[in-house]
Design a protein around this motif. Structure first.
Motif, PDB file in Angstrom:
ATOM      1  N   VAL A  15      -7.982   0.428 -16.058  1.00 50.52           N
ATOM      2  CA  VAL A  15      -8.003   1.978 -16.129  1.00 50.52           C
ATOM      3  C   VAL A  15      -7.585   2.492 -14.604  1.00 50.52           C
ATOM      4  O   VAL A  15      -8.447   2.290 -13.606  1.00 50.52           O
ATOM      5  CB  VAL A  15      -9.392   2.647 -16.590  1.00 50.52           C
ATOM      6  CG1 VAL A  15      -9.333   4.432 -16.339  1.00 50.52           C
ATOM      7  CG2 VAL A  15      -9.855   2.110 -18.132  1.00 50.52           C
ATOM      8  N   VAL A  16      -6.644   3.283 -14.541  1.00 47.36           N
ATOM      9  CA  VAL A  16      -6.066   3.571 -13.277  1.00 47.36           C
ATOM     10  C   VAL A  16      -6.056   5.013 -13.258  1.00 47.36           C
ATOM     11  O   VAL A  16      -5.835   5.758 -14.104  1.00 47.36           O
ATOM     12  CB  VAL A  16      -4.499   3.198 -12.940  1.00 47.36           C
ATOM     13  CG1 VAL A  16      -4.238   3.837 -11.654  1.00 47.36           C
ATOM     14  CG2 VAL A  16      -4.534   1.502 -13.190  1.00 47.36           C
ATOM     15  N   SER A  17      -7.125   5.581 -12.215  1.00 47.52           N
ATOM     16  CA  SER A  17      -7.393   7.071 -12.013  1.00 47.52           C
ATOM     17  C   SER A  17      -5.988   7.809 -11.526  1.00 47.52           C
ATOM     18  O   SER A  17      -5.248   7.149 -11.052  1.00 47.52           O
ATOM     19  CB  SER A  17      -8.367   7.323 -11.153  1.00 47.52           C
ATOM     20  OG  SER A  17      -8.129   7.013  -9.708  1.00 47.52           O
ATOM     21  N   ARG A  18      -6.194   9.344 -11.745  1.00 56.11           N
ATOM     22  CA  ARG A  18      -4.894  10.063 -11.277  1.00 56.11           C
ATOM     23  C   ARG A  18      -4.836   9.840  -9.876  1.00 56.11           C
ATOM     24  O   ARG A  18      -3.761   9.863  -9.309  1.00 56.11           O
ATOM     25  CB  ARG A  18      -5.133  11.324 -11.732  1.00 56.11           C
ATOM     26  CG  ARG A  18      -4.773  11.522 -13.308  1.00 56.11           C
ATOM     27  CD  ARG A  18      -4.699  13.127 -13.489  1.00 56.11           C
ATOM     28  NE  ARG A  18      -5.844  13.937 -13.319  1.00 56.11           N
ATOM     29  CZ  ARG A  18      -5.858  15.267 -13.350  1.00 56.11           C
ATOM     30  NH1 ARG A  18      -4.854  15.877 -13.508  1.00 56.11           N
ATOM     31  NH2 ARG A  18      -6.943  15.709 -12.906  1.00 56.11           N
ATOM     32  N   ALA A  19      -6.302   9.947  -9.193  1.00 56.59           N
ATOM     33  CA  ALA A  19      -6.252   9.890  -7.705  1.00 56.59           C
ATOM     34  C   ALA A  19      -5.431   8.584  -7.009  1.00 56.59           C
ATOM     35  O   ALA A  19      -4.699   8.671  -6.234  1.00 56.59           O
ATOM     36  CB  ALA A  19      -7.413   9.991  -7.191  1.00 56.59           C
ATOM     37  N   GLU A  20      -5.698   7.481  -7.799  1.00 55.30           N
ATOM     38  CA  GLU A  20      -5.093   6.001  -7.609  1.00 55.30           C
ATOM     39  C   GLU A  20      -3.618   6.096  -7.588  1.00 55.30           C
ATOM     40  O   GLU A  20      -2.791   5.474  -6.673  1.00 55.30           O
ATOM     41  CB  GLU A  20      -5.806   5.078  -8.072  1.00 55.30           C
ATOM     42  CG  GLU A  20      -5.319   3.769  -7.713  1.00 55.30           C
ATOM     43  CD  GLU A  20      -5.726   2.589  -8.450  1.00 55.30           C
ATOM     44  OE1 GLU A  20      -5.303   1.288  -8.693  1.00 55.30           O
ATOM     45  OE2 GLU A  20      -6.855   2.738  -9.068  1.00 55.30           O
ATOM     46  N   LEU A  21      -3.199   6.752  -8.760  1.00 56.15           N
ATOM     47  CA  LEU A  21      -1.720   6.903  -8.899  1.00 56.15           C
ATOM     48  C   LEU A  21      -1.141   7.653  -7.842  1.00 56.15           C
ATOM     49  O   LEU A  21       0.030   7.186  -7.381  1.00 56.15           O
ATOM     50  CB  LEU A  21      -1.435   7.571 -10.157  1.00 56.15           C
ATOM     51  CG  LEU A  21      -1.864   6.411 -11.529  1.00 56.15           C
ATOM     52  CD1 LEU A  21      -1.905   7.298 -12.867  1.00 56.15           C
ATOM     53  CD2 LEU A  21      -0.590   5.375 -11.311  1.00 56.15           C
ATOM     54  N   THR A  22      -1.792   8.894  -7.564  1.00 57.58           N
ATOM     55  CA  THR A  22      -1.315   9.598  -6.489  1.00 57.58           C
ATOM     56  C   THR A  22      -1.109   9.010  -5.173  1.00 57.58           C
ATOM     57  O   THR A  22      -0.021   9.131  -4.639  1.00 57.58           O
ATOM     58  CB  THR A  22      -2.223  11.002  -6.487  1.00 57.58           C
ATOM     59  OG1 THR A  22      -2.120  11.502  -7.562  1.00 57.58           O
ATOM     60  CG2 THR A  22      -1.582  11.783  -5.547  1.00 57.58           C
ATOM     61  N   GLU A  23      -1.815   8.194  -4.929  1.00 63.57           N
ATOM     62  CA  GLU A  23      -2.085   7.501  -3.435  1.00 63.57           C
ATOM     63  C   GLU A  23      -0.972   6.416  -3.398  1.00 63.57           C
ATOM     64  O   GLU A  23      -0.470   6.149  -2.170  1.00 63.57           O
ATOM     65  CB  GLU A  23      -3.451   6.919  -3.221  1.00 63.57           C
ATOM     66  CG  GLU A  23      -4.527   7.807  -2.842  1.00 63.57           C
ATOM     67  CD  GLU A  23      -5.861   7.263  -2.882  1.00 63.57           C
ATOM     68  OE1 GLU A  23      -5.951   6.055  -3.360  1.00 63.57           O
ATOM     69  OE2 GLU A  23      -6.847   7.691  -2.114  1.00 63.57           O
ATOM     70  N   SER A  26       5.670   1.380 -13.516  1.00 65.30           N
ATOM     71  CA  SER A  26       5.560   0.182 -12.836  1.00 65.30           C
ATOM     72  C   SER A  26       4.193  -0.222 -12.386  1.00 65.30           C
ATOM     73  O   SER A  26       3.769  -1.097 -12.537  1.00 65.30           O
ATOM     74  CB  SER A  26       6.562   0.018 -11.704  1.00 65.30           C
ATOM     75  OG  SER A  26       6.380  -1.392 -10.793  1.00 65.30           O
ATOM     76  N   TYR A  27       3.578   0.861 -11.607  1.00 62.62           N
ATOM     77  CA  TYR A  27       2.125   0.784 -11.289  1.00 62.62           C
ATOM     78  C   TYR A  27       1.274   0.249 -12.312  1.00 62.62           C
ATOM     79  O   TYR A  27       0.402  -0.443 -12.325  1.00 62.62           O
ATOM     80  CB  TYR A  27       1.529   1.871 -10.614  1.00 62.62           C
ATOM     81  CG  TYR A  27       0.328   1.660  -9.785  1.00 62.62           C
ATOM     82  CD1 TYR A  27       0.446   1.037  -8.383  1.00 62.62           C
ATOM     83  CD2 TYR A  27      -0.754   2.162 -10.169  1.00 62.62           C
ATOM     84  CE1 TYR A  27      -0.525   0.607  -7.787  1.00 62.62           C
ATOM     85  CE2 TYR A  27      -2.055   1.667  -9.536  1.00 62.62           C
ATOM     86  CZ  TYR A  27      -1.829   1.108  -7.972  1.00 62.62           C
ATOM     87  OH  TYR A  27      -2.945   0.889  -7.634  1.00 62.62           O
ATOM     88  N   LEU A  28       1.358   1.365 -13.489  1.00 63.79           N
ATOM     89  CA  LEU A  28       0.539   0.964 -14.630  1.00 63.79           C
ATOM     90  C   LEU A  28       0.435  -0.656 -15.276  1.00 63.79           C
ATOM     91  O   LEU A  28      -0.266  -0.966 -15.627  1.00 63.79           O
ATOM     92  CB  LEU A  28       0.617   2.060 -15.639  1.00 63.79           C
ATOM     93  CG  LEU A  28       0.174   3.258 -15.479  1.00 63.79           C
ATOM     94  CD1 LEU A  28       0.534   4.434 -16.429  1.00 63.79           C
ATOM     95  CD2 LEU A  28      -1.555   3.210 -14.972  1.00 63.79           C
ATOM     96  N   MET A  29       1.861  -0.920 -15.422  1.00 65.73           N
ATOM     97  CA  MET A  29       2.133  -2.156 -15.864  1.00 65.73           C
ATOM     98  C   MET A  29       1.841  -3.351 -14.896  1.00 65.73           C
ATOM     99  O   MET A  29       1.460  -4.427 -15.482  1.00 65.73           O
ATOM    100  CB  MET A  29       3.533  -2.255 -16.335  1.00 65.73           C
ATOM    101  CG  MET A  29       4.011  -1.458 -17.419  1.00 65.73           C
ATOM    102  SD  MET A  29       5.699  -1.613 -18.238  1.00 65.73           S
ATOM    103  CE  MET A  29       5.381  -3.099 -19.012  1.00 65.73           C
ATOM    104  N   HIS A  30       1.824  -2.993 -13.674  1.00 70.80           N
ATOM    105  CA  HIS A  30       1.264  -4.154 -13.019  1.00 70.80           C
ATOM    106  C   HIS A  30      -0.104  -4.198 -13.148  1.00 70.80           C
ATOM    107  O   HIS A  30      -0.554  -5.502 -12.732  1.00 70.80           O
ATOM    108  CB  HIS A  30       1.882  -3.684 -11.327  1.00 70.80           C
ATOM    109  CG  HIS A  30       2.999  -4.339 -11.159  1.00 70.80           C
ATOM    110  ND1 HIS A  30       4.217  -3.751 -11.099  1.00 70.80           N
ATOM    111  CD2 HIS A  30       3.658  -5.510 -10.320  1.00 70.80           C
ATOM    112  CE1 HIS A  30       5.150  -4.266 -10.668  1.00 70.80           C
ATOM    113  NE2 HIS A  30       4.934  -5.442 -10.230  1.00 70.80           N
TER     114      HIS A  30
END
Length: 225
Positions: free
Chosen positions: A168-176, A159-163
């Protein structure tokens, strides 16, 4: 998506947090204006639900402080039905939407979904990239019209990636943004979830950008050879 609920009524706070978690969001909570102001300014939330009548610091003061600090997180305010002035003051302070108490939880969830869509530039509750469609209303994912069963964390990541399709979304951003503040965060698990998603979706949708993170390009999504 990671949300913050700032509400001093503990029963209502619990009810809202539970409903949001059941809808697939990671949720933090605060019970007064000071704690909420601190979390909202220091943590990377996707949306904040803010009560106007808070102890220690009222909602308008909290919201005004965030905007002065250049916090751009979308804010949904909660107001009493007979306090129309709260709505006006909230919007003037930088709110994006409001819900009046008492409210139906489905309305709150719908408004949160709408705020998140607008913030990401999407007009519909269904977000598509190639053959993959994510229905934010039902919390379901489809590939070429066929449903794909995902775990809650897999759904949050997709969901976060598709929004944020096209970025480009970093691993750190995804974790947060995938975990609440009490979760033992480990960015290495992101790779595990991405691997599982790729297998379940069975399409070349999530690209790895070496050294930077992950990308969903709206022009991709073919079945892998």
């Amino acid at each position: 998506m990671r949300l913050l609920v700032v509400e001093d009524d503990r029963d209502l706070n619990r009810q809202v947090v539970t409903a949001l978690e059941q809808a697939g969001y990671a949720v933090d909570k605060a019970f007064d204006g000071e704690e909420g102001a601190f979390l909202g300014e220091t943590e990377p939330y996707d949306c904040i639900i803010l009560d106007m009548g808070l102890p220690k610091a009222d909602g308008v003061s909290v919201l005004s402080g965030w905007r002065r600090a250049q916090v751009k997180t979308p804010v949904l305010i909660l107001t009493a039905r007979d306090r129309w002035s709260d709505k006006v003051n909230g919007f003037d302070a930088g709110a994006d939407d409001y819900v009046t108490k008492p409210f139906h939880m489905e309305e709150l969830l719908a408004r949160v979904r709408a705020i998140l869509r607008r913030a990401a530039g999407h007009a519909s509750s269904q977000i598509s990239a190639g053959p993959v469609t994510l229905d934010t209303r039902s919390g379901r994912v489809f590939v070429d019209g066929s449903p794909v069963k995902l775990t809650s964390h897999e759904y949050r990541l997709l969901s976060y990636l598709m929004h944020h399709t096209g970025r480009v979304v970093s691993r750190a951003e995804l974790t947060e943004h995938l975990y609440d503040q009490d979760f033992d965060r480990d960015s290495n698990t992101i790779e595990v979830f991405v691997g599982r998603l790729r297998k379940k979706l069975a399409v070349d949708l999530i690209q790895t950008v070496r050294g930077l993170g992950y990308l969903i390009d709206p022009g991709t999504g073919a079945a892998p050879p």
